[in-house]
Design a protein around this motif. Structure first.
Motif, PDB file in Angstrom:
ATOM      1  N   ALA A  85      -7.580   3.802  -5.320  1.00 39.21           N
ATOM      2  CA  ALA A  85      -7.141   4.795  -4.166  1.00 39.21           C
ATOM      3  C   ALA A  85      -8.704   4.856  -3.148  1.00 39.21           C
ATOM      4  O   ALA A  85      -9.332   4.871  -3.460  1.00 39.21           O
ATOM      5  N   ILE A  86      -8.077   5.030  -1.670  1.00 42.85           N
ATOM      6  CA  ILE A  86      -9.252   5.271  -0.796  1.00 42.85           C
ATOM      7  C   ILE A  86      -8.614   6.507  -0.160  1.00 42.85           C
ATOM      8  O   ILE A  86      -7.346   6.533   0.373  1.00 42.85           O
ATOM      9  N   GLU A  87      -9.490   7.443   0.281  1.00 41.80           N
ATOM     10  CA  GLU A  87      -8.997   8.848   0.995  1.00 41.80           C
ATOM     11  C   GLU A  87      -9.348   8.875   2.437  1.00 41.80           C
ATOM     12  O   GLU A  87     -10.577   8.303   2.784  1.00 41.80           O
ATOM     13  N   LEU A  88      -8.471   9.098   3.171  1.00 47.17           N
ATOM     14  CA  LEU A  88      -8.801   9.235   4.594  1.00 47.17           C
ATOM     15  C   LEU A  88      -8.380  10.682   4.920  1.00 47.17           C
ATOM     16  O   LEU A  88      -7.407  11.365   4.530  1.00 47.17           O
ATOM     17  N   LYS A  89      -8.949  11.092   6.278  1.00 50.64           N
ATOM     18  CA  LYS A  89      -8.484  12.628   6.564  1.00 50.64           C
ATOM     19  C   LYS A  89      -7.845  12.567   7.870  1.00 50.64           C
ATOM     20  O   LYS A  89      -8.019  11.547   8.489  1.00 50.64           O
ATOM     21  N   ARG A  90      -7.076  13.718   7.946  1.00 49.72           N
ATOM     22  CA  ARG A  90      -6.670  13.884   9.307  1.00 49.72           C
ATOM     23  C   ARG A  90      -7.514  14.399  10.363  1.00 49.72           C
ATOM     24  O   ARG A  90      -7.831  15.733  10.005  1.00 49.72           O
ATOM     25  N   LEU A  91      -7.887  13.769  11.366  1.00 50.91           N
ATOM     26  CA  LEU A  91      -8.872  14.192  12.264  1.00 50.91           C
ATOM     27  C   LEU A  91      -8.234  14.491  13.586  1.00 50.91           C
ATOM     28  O   LEU A  91      -7.415  13.871  13.809  1.00 50.91           O
ATOM     29  N   TYR A  92      -9.103  15.142  14.634  1.00 50.61           N
ATOM     30  CA  TYR A  92      -8.692  15.227  15.962  1.00 50.61           C
ATOM     31  C   TYR A  92      -9.987  14.865  16.678  1.00 50.61           C
ATOM     32  O   TYR A  92      -9.845  15.104  18.060  1.00 50.61           O
ATOM     33  N   GLU A  93     -11.126  14.663  16.182  1.00 53.07           N
ATOM     34  CA  GLU A  93     -12.445  13.949  17.071  1.00 53.07           C
ATOM     35  C   GLU A  93     -11.897  12.353  17.067  1.00 53.07           C
ATOM     36  O   GLU A  93     -12.237  11.697  15.939  1.00 53.07           O
ATOM     37  N   THR A  94     -11.931  11.731  18.120  1.00 53.33           N
ATOM     38  CA  THR A  94     -11.620  10.462  18.014  1.00 53.33           C
ATOM     39  C   THR A  94     -12.606   9.578  17.644  1.00 53.33           C
ATOM     40  O   THR A  94     -12.408   8.441  16.947  1.00 53.33           O
ATOM     41  N   ASP A  95     -14.008   9.967  17.968  1.00 52.30           N
ATOM     42  CA  ASP A  95     -15.192   8.995  17.307  1.00 52.30           C
ATOM     43  C   ASP A  95     -15.174   9.254  15.755  1.00 52.30           C
ATOM     44  O   ASP A  95     -15.557   8.158  15.324  1.00 52.30           O
ATOM     45  N   LYS A  96     -14.767  10.335  15.267  1.00 51.28           N
ATOM     46  CA  LYS A  96     -14.762  10.258  13.634  1.00 51.28           C
ATOM     47  C   LYS A  96     -13.622   9.375  13.238  1.00 51.28           C
ATOM     48  O   LYS A  96     -13.639   8.718  12.196  1.00 51.28           O
ATOM     49  N   ILE A  97     -12.130   9.552  14.015  1.00 52.37           N
ATOM     50  CA  ILE A  97     -11.114   8.723  13.454  1.00 52.37           C
ATOM     51  C   ILE A  97     -11.794   7.268  13.680  1.00 52.37           C
ATOM     52  O   ILE A  97     -11.353   6.250  12.640  1.00 52.37           O
ATOM     53  N   THR A  98     -12.285   6.597  14.561  1.00 57.28           N
ATOM     54  CA  THR A  98     -12.859   5.365  14.640  1.00 57.28           C
ATOM     55  C   THR A  98     -13.837   5.062  13.555  1.00 57.28           C
ATOM     56  O   THR A  98     -13.487   4.092  12.961  1.00 57.28           O
TER      57      THR A  98
ATOM     58  N   VAL B 275      -4.915   8.010   0.140  1.00 58.77           N
ATOM     59  CA  VAL B 275      -4.729   9.295   0.050  1.00 58.77           C
ATOM     60  C   VAL B 275      -5.171  10.195   1.483  1.00 58.77           C
ATOM     61  O   VAL B 275      -6.090  10.072   1.903  1.00 58.77           O
ATOM     62  N   LEU B 276      -3.902  10.724   1.776  1.00 57.80           N
ATOM     63  CA  LEU B 276      -3.936  11.382   3.246  1.00 57.80           C
ATOM     64  C   LEU B 276      -4.114  12.861   3.082  1.00 57.80           C
ATOM     65  O   LEU B 276      -4.270  13.490   4.281  1.00 57.80           O
ATOM     66  N   ASN B 277      -4.026  13.552   2.033  1.00 56.49           N
ATOM     67  CA  ASN B 277      -4.138  14.987   1.593  1.00 56.49           C
ATOM     68  C   ASN B 277      -4.868  15.225   0.449  1.00 56.49           C
ATOM     69  O   ASN B 277      -4.485  14.485  -0.547  1.00 56.49           O
ATOM     70  N   PRO B 278      -5.934  15.958   0.596  1.00 59.58           N
ATOM     71  CA  PRO B 278      -6.887  16.310  -0.449  1.00 59.58           C
ATOM     72  C   PRO B 278      -6.268  16.679  -1.668  1.00 59.58           C
ATOM     73  O   PRO B 278      -6.271  16.582  -2.986  1.00 59.58           O
ATOM     74  N   GLU B 279      -4.952  17.618  -1.416  1.00 58.09           N
ATOM     75  CA  GLU B 279      -3.965  18.010  -2.544  1.00 58.09           C
ATOM     76  C   GLU B 279      -3.440  16.917  -3.353  1.00 58.09           C
ATOM     77  O   GLU B 279      -2.733  17.224  -4.483  1.00 58.09           O
ATOM     78  N   ALA B 280      -3.303  15.564  -2.983  1.00 62.02           N
ATOM     79  CA  ALA B 280      -2.972  14.581  -3.770  1.00 62.02           C
ATOM     80  C   ALA B 280      -4.156  13.892  -4.723  1.00 62.02           C
ATOM     81  O   ALA B 280      -3.799  12.860  -5.186  1.00 62.02           O
ATOM     82  N   ARG B 281      -5.424  14.431  -4.660  1.00 64.04           N
ATOM     83  CA  ARG B 281      -6.099  14.050  -5.426  1.00 64.04           C
ATOM     84  C   ARG B 281      -6.154  13.612  -6.904  1.00 64.04           C
ATOM     85  O   ARG B 281      -6.167  12.845  -7.577  1.00 64.04           O
TER      86      ARG B 281
ATOM     87  N   VAL C 217       0.966  -1.114   0.180  1.00 68.57           N
ATOM     88  CA  VAL C 217      -0.148  -0.040   0.142  1.00 68.57           C
ATOM     89  C   VAL C 217       0.738   1.322  -0.168  1.00 68.57           C
ATOM     90  O   VAL C 217       1.865   1.211   0.497  1.00 68.57           O
ATOM     91  N   ASN C 218       0.461   2.101  -0.666  1.00 62.60           N
ATOM     92  CA  ASN C 218       1.353   3.641  -0.873  1.00 62.60           C
ATOM     93  C   ASN C 218       0.141   4.577  -0.052  1.00 62.60           C
ATOM     94  O   ASN C 218      -0.947   4.603  -0.060  1.00 62.60           O
ATOM     95  N   LEU C 219       1.078   5.331   1.128  1.00 58.99           N
ATOM     96  CA  LEU C 219       0.555   6.645   1.445  1.00 58.99           C
ATOM     97  C   LEU C 219       0.843   7.906   0.573  1.00 58.99           C
ATOM     98  O   LEU C 219       2.087   8.175   0.557  1.00 58.99           O
ATOM     99  N   LEU C 220      -0.140   8.560   0.131  1.00 59.56           N
ATOM    100  CA  LEU C 220       0.243   9.697  -0.644  1.00 59.56           C
ATOM    101  C   LEU C 220      -0.405  10.831   0.009  1.00 59.56           C
ATOM    102  O   LEU C 220      -1.385  10.787   0.735  1.00 59.56           O
ATOM    103  N   GLY C 221       0.356  12.062  -0.410  1.00 58.48           N
ATOM    104  CA  GLY C 221       0.017  13.384   0.059  1.00 58.48           C
ATOM    105  C   GLY C 221       0.805  14.318   0.914  1.00 58.48           C
ATOM    106  O   GLY C 221       0.588  15.399   0.770  1.00 58.48           O
ATOM    107  N   TYR C 222       2.007  13.583   1.575  1.00 60.70           N
ATOM    108  CA  TYR C 222       2.636  14.343   2.194  1.00 60.70           C
ATOM    109  C   TYR C 222       4.118  14.099   1.648  1.00 60.70           C
ATOM    110  O   TYR C 222       4.548  13.132   1.001  1.00 60.70           O
ATOM    111  N   PHE C 223       4.994  15.164   1.836  1.00 62.32           N
ATOM    112  CA  PHE C 223       6.397  14.982   1.510  1.00 62.32           C
ATOM    113  C   PHE C 223       7.499  14.398   2.322  1.00 62.32           C
ATOM    114  O   PHE C 223       8.361  14.631   2.295  1.00 62.32           O
ATOM    115  N   THR C 224       6.714  14.402   3.680  1.00 62.74           N
ATOM    116  CA  THR C 224       7.521  13.894   4.825  1.00 62.74           C
ATOM    117  C   THR C 224       6.722  12.630   5.098  1.00 62.74           C
ATOM    118  O   THR C 224       5.393  12.507   4.924  1.00 62.74           O
TER     119      THR C 224
END
Length: 449
Positions: free
Chosen positions: A268-281, A248-254, A198-205
């Motif tokens: 591809a499957i897109e995931l968001k970076r979130l800070y609400e734990t219920d939404k992460i689950t 895909v972890l960043n929308p700019e990689a679409r 699996v590749n993780l796309l979206g960030y340069f780090t």
């Protein structure tokens, strides 16, 4: 609401007022293409897309072994000097500086092939690719850079790709940081797929080492997790083409995602970076459903919520300012902090239509929370003492609140999932402890006088 034309008054909207505007009527003061821009967030990055962080220039060198020829007048190239320190990027640059005559006549286009050849020949080892970075000058001239790159490629027998550092196109369908995410993968060629990659796309780090995403993927049989930032050489880079699917972890990689699907047949499957734990689950549950597997994030969620609850139990009602120069969507993060029991007084950000999902919820929970725009020249009149907070999150919020406890939260290593929540609240705890210790020390000195 304050009038941007009033001297000495920083422009702001409350969440209630912004929500009432709606995504189709965002005020002109919050749009980058409608007025004079103060641009304070970019000034924190030396006002250059490539001088700090991952702008176009540094991002273009994400391909292992690549070099870059920057074609620009001196005013556009000067800040690249700042890239010489981290990671040796400065040693991989060369410049074709444009004279006024070049800019007026376009004569520089005839100089590019010779300059590219000389640059490649000057290297001790043969580069894997040459990136040609051009600026708004060529955007205004209408330069066909794809054609120029083909000409250079034929001359030097090396892959050549264009990198567009066009500030003028930031509001377009294909802004610079979206385009460059496709460019850096464009050297990949089709190869046999590995079901366990699996590749993780979206960030340069890379993601933070302790992000649970790695462990969760490994738990379902993923043995190879490809990340551009973890490719130590060009051979490892080429292996990215063997992925079974991309996350895909960043929308700019679409845009890059579409290229992968079309050219390499990698979905591809897109995931968001979130800070609400219920939404992460819920997001992990959705990923598991799509893949037909089971993902158990409960232990990681418990750790994140323990860090959050420990902080809130001590600092409930703490006043916070949230900026946009941080590893989060400022509106989603502000909502997560409000729901945890903190008081978000200010947000420094520029909203997009997609942010209104969070803005409407913010308006219902904290209608008086203020949104300041980093774009407005009226921010020159911002005074911390008129609206103080106890904790500032994000480099821009820290700039406006030097007297608050500070968590820039903009490190290059990318937080993700429950790990992002856990690490953020740990950083907030440390910042508050440091501020309290400094205040206590100051009080003792005062008492000793």
């Amino acid at each position: 609401m304050p009038d941007i034309r009033q001297m000495g008054v920083p422009y702001f909207l409350t969440m209630e007022e912004l929500s009432a505007c709606g995504p189709k009527a965002i005020p002109a003061e919050l749009q980058t293409d409608t007025h004079l821009i103060y641009n304070s967030p970019a000034a924190l990055d030396f006002n250059s897309p490539g001088a700090q962080g991952f702008g176009v220039k540094r991002a273009g060198l994400s391909v292992p072994g690549s070099i870059m020829l920057l074609i620009a007048p001196g005013c556009c190239g000067r800040n690249t000097k700042a890239l010489q320190a981290p990671g040796g990027y400065g040693e991989r640059f060369a410049y074709l500086m444009l004279s006024e005559n070049d800019i007026v006549t376009g004569k520089h286009l005839r100089k590019i092939p010779a300059a590219a050849e000389a640059f490649v020949k000057s290297r001790e080892a043969m580069p894997t690719a040459l990136m040609i970075c051009i600026t708004c000058v060529d955007a205004l001239l209408g330069t066909d850079m794809e054609r120029v790159c083909r000409q250079v490629e034929a001359q030097i027998s090396l892959p050549v790709r264009p990198c567009y550092m066009y500030a003028l196109t930031r509001e377009s369908r294909l802004p610079p940081m979206t385009a460059i995410r496709q460019t850096v993968y464009s050297l990949l060629k089709p190869r046999k797929k590995r079901s366990s990659q699996v590749n993780l796309l979206g960030y340069f780090t890379p993601l933070a080492e302790d992000s649970e995403l790695y462990t969760l993927l490994q738990s379902i049989g993923v043995r190879h997790i490809g990340e551009l930032a973890r490719c130590r050489d060009f051979a490892a880079y080429e292996e990215l083409a063997a992925a079974n699917f991309n996350l895909v972890l960043n929308p700019e990689a679409r845009q890059a995602t579409s290229w992968f699907q079309k050219e390499l047949q990698i979905p591809a499957i897109e995931l968001k970076r979130l800070y609400e734990t219920d939404k992460i689950t819920r997001q992990y549950e959705g990923l598991a459903h799509v893949l037909g597997v089971r993902l158990d994030d409960s232990a990681y969620r418990e750790q994140a919520e323990a860090a959050r609850d420990a902080f809130v139990s001590r600092y409930r009602g703490l006043s916070v300012a949230v900026g946009s120069r941080l590893n989060a969507n400022p509106f989603e993060l502000a909502l997560a902090l409000l729901e945890a029991g903190l008081e978000v007084r200010e947000i420094f950000a520029v909203p997009s239509p997609t942010d209104f999902f969070y803005i409407r919820r913010l308006a219902s929970l904290a209608p008086r929370t203020r949104l300041y725009t980093n774009l407005s020249p009226s921010m020159l009149h911002y005074e911390e003492r008129e609206h103080p907070v106890e904790l500032a999150l994000g480099a821009d919020a820290c700039y406006y609140h030097p007297g608050a406890a500070q968590v820039p939260w903009n490190e290059e290593c990318q937080p993700f999932g429950h790990q992002s929540v856990r690490s953020l609240f740990h950083a907030m705890t440390e910042a508050m402890a440091a501020a309290e210790a400094a205040n206590a020390k100051g009080s003792r000195k005062e008492a000793a006088k």
